[in-house]
Design a protein around this motif. Structure first.
Motif, mmCIF file in Angstrom:
data_model
loop_
_atom_site.group_PDB
_atom_site.id
_atom_site.type_symbol
_atom_site.label_atom_id
_atom_site.label_comp_id
_atom_site.label_asym_id
_atom_site.label_seq_id
_atom_site.Cartn_x
_atom_site.Cartn_y
_atom_site.Cartn_z
ATOM 1 N N ALA A 1 0.734 -1.259 -0.026
ATOM 2 C CA ALA A 1 0.010 -0.037 -0.107
ATOM 3 C C ALA A 1 0.868 1.347 -0.018
ATOM 4 C CB ALA A 1 -0.883 -0.054 1.248
ATOM 5 N N ASN B 1 -8.950 0.550 -3.803
ATOM 6 C CA ASN B 1 -8.388 1.436 -3.300
ATOM 7 C C ASN B 1 -8.232 1.087 -1.767
ATOM 8 O OD1 ASN B 1 -6.656 4.171 -3.314
ATOM 9 N ND2 ASN B 1 -8.526 4.668 -1.913
ATOM 10 N N PRO C 1 -1.949 2.458 -3.553
ATOM 11 C CA PRO C 1 -2.970 2.064 -2.985
ATOM 12 C C PRO C 1 -3.844 1.240 -3.983
ATOM 13 C CG PRO C 1 -3.354 4.279 -3.462
ATOM 14 C CD PRO C 1 -1.970 4.015 -3.801
ATOM 15 N N LEU D 1 -5.331 4.119 3.398
ATOM 16 C CA LEU D 1 -4.426 4.258 4.561
ATOM 17 C C LEU D 1 -4.626 5.222 5.617
ATOM 18 C CD1 LEU D 1 -0.768 3.432 2.561
ATOM 19 C CD2 LEU D 1 -1.937 2.057 4.089
#
Length: 340
Positions: free
Chosen positions: A11, A77, A15, A80
């Motif tokens: 990630a 996606n 992402p 984060l």
């Protein structure tokens, strides 16, 4: 030799990921089996409902999806920022929507005092669950296990339902994200089972178009309602073309531009479809410097053009070197992701 999933999905590098899973022996996941006469069309709803539920629990957004007769595609996606800023309470609340949790976590939620040992155990559990809430592997595990159990129960059989572990492609830049989303959304048209975006059932582009119609207050075709859930179901990741790189909160394009491009592309990928391609180029192709012929090749053959990584050649090589690989597929055929 099989590559560890933790090496394929990073990630921090990107992402965005394209994931695909297929039924064992190419058996029917959904649709109608013309040999047996059995219809499995209702299973498409199982998958879409579960995808949306899991997206609402995990820190993972759905950019695009297409559920076909014996496989499905997702463009995901990893969020984060949301994952990193979850409170201990939010981590436990999300995780226990899917799993039983732990007695110590239950005590924490009710406000009971924890001893030092329990606090240490709780901290380790929260750290582990928080990491998993941003994991595509855990997302796919939750999706595939439930669908396999339900399908086997319905078919009155046991054993393996999926062909193997899911396949993934890292999408390293916005051109790769655009090309992959287009490839996924056009799956039914490319396969010849739909002749328009509006009739491409169980795809993200159909859902987005129906959302636009509903916003205008127009009637839409009746579809099975989503499975009731105590969660607030997260919508598809929105288009956010006005955002800057530092404040990106959605897909980095305007939906109107995406719609123009997918309509233009859809007319070209169906050789049997009457009509013509307008001589004016879609705005996104011009802005990104992508050649028409290269773009159409990518829309038809995205999966074959690239292996586990898609993007600019230098970025592909850098990520491949990071995970220990020796070569990349796509340099000669990746024209769609390179400007003129």
């Amino acid at each position: 030799m099989t590559t560890a999933r933790r090496q394929l999905i990073d990630a921090e590098a990107t992402p965005y990921y394209h994931v695909i899973n297929r039924c064992v022996r190419r058996a029917f996941l959904c649709g109608e089996d013309k040999v047996s006469g059995c219809s499995y069309e209702h299973r498409r709803g199982w998958i879409v409902d579960k995808i949306r539920l899991l997206s609402s629990v995990f820190c993972i957004d759905v950019c695009a999806y297409a559920v076909m007769s014996n496989h499905y595609h997702l463009v995901l996606n990893i969020d984060l920022e949301t994952q990193k800023h979850l409170s201990p309470f939010e981590v436990i609340e999300r995780w226990t929507q899917l799993f039983s949790g732990h007695a110590v976590a239950a005590k924490f939620l009710t406000g009971e005092t924890l001893c030092d040992g329990e606090r240490m155990l709780l901290d380790s559990l929260i750290a582990k669950w928080q990491e998993r809430l941003g994991s595509i592997s855990w997302f796919m595990r939750c999706l595939n296990e439930e669908i396999a159990r339900k399908a086997n129960r319905e078919d009155g059989c046991k054993g393996v339902f999926w062909e193997g572990r899911f396949k993934s492609q890292a999408l390293l830049d916005e051109q790769a994200v655009l090309a992959c989303m287009m490839y996924v959304d056009l799956n039914p048209i490319r396969a010849g089972i739909a002749d328009s975006l509006q009739t491409s059932d169980y795809t993200s582009i159909q859902e987005r178009l129906q959302g636009q119609i509903q916003m205008k207050g127009l009637p839409t075709e009746d579809k099975p309602s989503p499975t009731p859930s105590p969660l607030s179901i997260k919508p598809l990741l929105p288009f956010d073309g006005a955002a800057t790189a530092a404040r990106q909160s959605g897909i980095p394009f305007h939906f109107a531009d995406y719609l123009e491009l997918i309509d233009w592309t859809g007319r070209a990928v169906r050789e049997d479809k009457k009509g013509f391609i307008n001589s004016s180029r879609p705005k996104l192709l011009t802005e990104l410097g992508i050649r028409d012929d290269a773009w159409l090749t990518s829309a038809k053959e995205f999966r074959r053009q690239y292996s586990g990584i898609s993007g600019q050649w230098d970025a592909m090589c850098a990520m491949k070197a990071k995970v220990g690989g020796k070569w990349c597929r796509g340099k000669q055929s990746s024209m769609a992701l390179h400007p003129d």
